[in-house]
Structure formats: C-alpha cells, structure tokens
Design a protein around this motif. Structure first.
Motif, mmCIF file in Angstrom:
data_model
loop_
_atom_site.group_PDB
_atom_site.id
_atom_site.type_symbol
_atom_site.label_atom_id
_atom_site.label_comp_id
_atom_site.label_asym_id
_atom_site.label_seq_id
_atom_site.Cartn_x
_atom_site.Cartn_y
_atom_site.Cartn_z
ATOM 1 N N TYR A 36 0.850 -1.186 0.000
ATOM 2 C CA TYR A 36 0.000 0.000 0.000
ATOM 3 C C TYR A 36 0.884 1.235 0.000
ATOM 4 N N ASN A 38 1.094 5.727 -1.155
ATOM 5 C CA ASN A 38 0.388 6.977 -1.400
ATOM 6 C C ASN A 38 0.440 7.266 -2.910
ATOM 7 N N LYS A 40 -2.136 7.098 -6.782
ATOM 8 C CA LYS A 40 -3.515 7.209 -7.255
ATOM 9 C C LYS A 40 -3.982 5.984 -8.029
ATOM 10 N N ASN A 57 -3.460 3.694 -0.923
ATOM 11 C CA ASN A 57 -3.775 3.491 0.500
ATOM 12 C C ASN A 57 -5.268 3.305 0.756
ATOM 13 N N ARG A 58 -6.125 3.876 -0.082
ATOM 14 C CA ARG A 58 -7.584 3.777 0.142
ATOM 15 C C ARG A 58 -8.091 2.323 0.107
ATOM 16 N N TYR A 59 -7.312 1.399 -0.459
ATOM 17 C CA TYR A 59 -7.710 -0.005 -0.513
ATOM 18 C C TYR A 59 -7.297 -0.778 0.733
ATOM 19 N N ARG A 60 -6.595 -0.145 1.630
ATOM 20 C CA ARG A 60 -6.048 -0.826 2.801
ATOM 21 C C ARG A 60 -7.131 -1.505 3.653
ATOM 22 N N LYS A 61 -8.324 -0.933 3.728
ATOM 23 C CA LYS A 61 -9.357 -1.483 4.603
ATOM 24 C C LYS A 61 -10.218 -2.551 3.931
#
Length: 173
Positions: A36, A38, A40, A57-61
């Motif tokens: 993950y 930073n 796009k 990073n937005r896919y981390r969860k």
C-alpha cells in the motif's frame, strides 16, 4: 479460482505488505506482494520471481484476500490475451486452418469447441507454453473431429507427439 487444486498461503506483514505463495504463471511459480502506497493508480512490477502490486492506500481497509484474488485474476486475463493469441496463431499456421472465431472466457473447463468456435479459459496461463499450445491444439482438433475418436488422437499426435505428457500435467495438478 476453484480451477486450481493447490493450496495457496496468504499472509499479512506489518499491515502494509500482503504476500501470496505460490502464484503460477506460464509454469513458473511466483511470489506476490501487495504494498500500500500513497499513489492514485495501481502499479504492477515483476522482479526475480516476485510480482509486486502497489495499491493506493484507500484499498487498505478492503478484504485483503479478495483484493489479492482479484488482482491476480486481472493479471491472468492480461497475460492470457497475449499467450492465447500466440498459441492460436502458431496452431493456425501449423494446421493451415482456423476456427470461425475464438474467445477467452472463464468457464469450468480449460477449453471447448462448439459450432466452430473455440473458447479458452484464461486460467490456462498457470501452465507452461507447451501445455497452453496443447490445450489450443486439442480444441483445433475438435474443429475436425467432434469427439475423442481414434482419428482425433492421431491428429493430436501428428502435430504434438508428446501430447500425452501435457495431458498428464493437466491430470496431476
């Protein structure tokens, strides 16, 4: 990926790298790491038998296993476009004829031939090029022989004398 009968281990390392072992591509086993960052858009890089997939990073969860399966499936589809086209062209030149059309699509079998149309499953890219060539040739033979008759196997053997070795690989995985 219920086509593949081998166990694959998935683990998380320090909440930033996910690894999956093994991921076969063209008969060679690769390790996959998801990192993950930073960024796009997703990035993919292959180094020394390791496939590194960098994700925003937005896919981390998200569910890591599902995300990893999806990334590998997409990678297989991209590789399949190139490898199946290569095998189809090679076989067309060797035999001197071609199907009316062909497609690459997910299905329960590795390949099929219906109404002069050949369909090949993108999961075939887990096998070596020799086995992919066999799968494509097998379907081409069905353009002439609709069942597994003696003439069908004679044609297979004429163009690929070691076809039984490829069949064994497919049966034993």
């Amino acid at each position: 990926m219920n086509f593949v009968k081998r166990k694959i281990n998935v683990k998380t390392i320090e909440n930033r790298v996910i690894e999956r072992h093994p991921v076969p591509i063209l008969g060679i086993e690769y390790r996959v790491e998801i990192i993950y960052k930073n960024i796009k858009i997703t990035e993919l890089d292959i180094e020394k038998r390791t496939i590194k997939i960098s994700l925003p990073n937005r896919y981390r969860k998200m569910n890591n296993k599902e995300l990893l399966d999806l990334a590998i499936e997409k990678m297989y589809e991209q590789i399949a476009k190139v490898e199946i086209e290569r095998a189809m062209e090679k076989t067309r030149i060797m035999l001197g004829f071609a199907p009316e059309e062909y497609e690459i699509k997910k299905m329960k079998t590795l390949g099929k031939c219906e109404r002069n149309k050949i369909s090949i499953n993108p999961i075939v890219v887990i096998y070596s090029r020799e086995v992919i060539d066999y799968i494509v040739l097998h379907q081409y033979c069905h353009l002439k022989y609709k069942n597994h008759s003696k003439a069908f196997f004679q044609m297979l053997e004429q163009y690929l004398p070691n076809y039984k070795k490829c069949e064994e690989i497919l049966l034993n995985l």
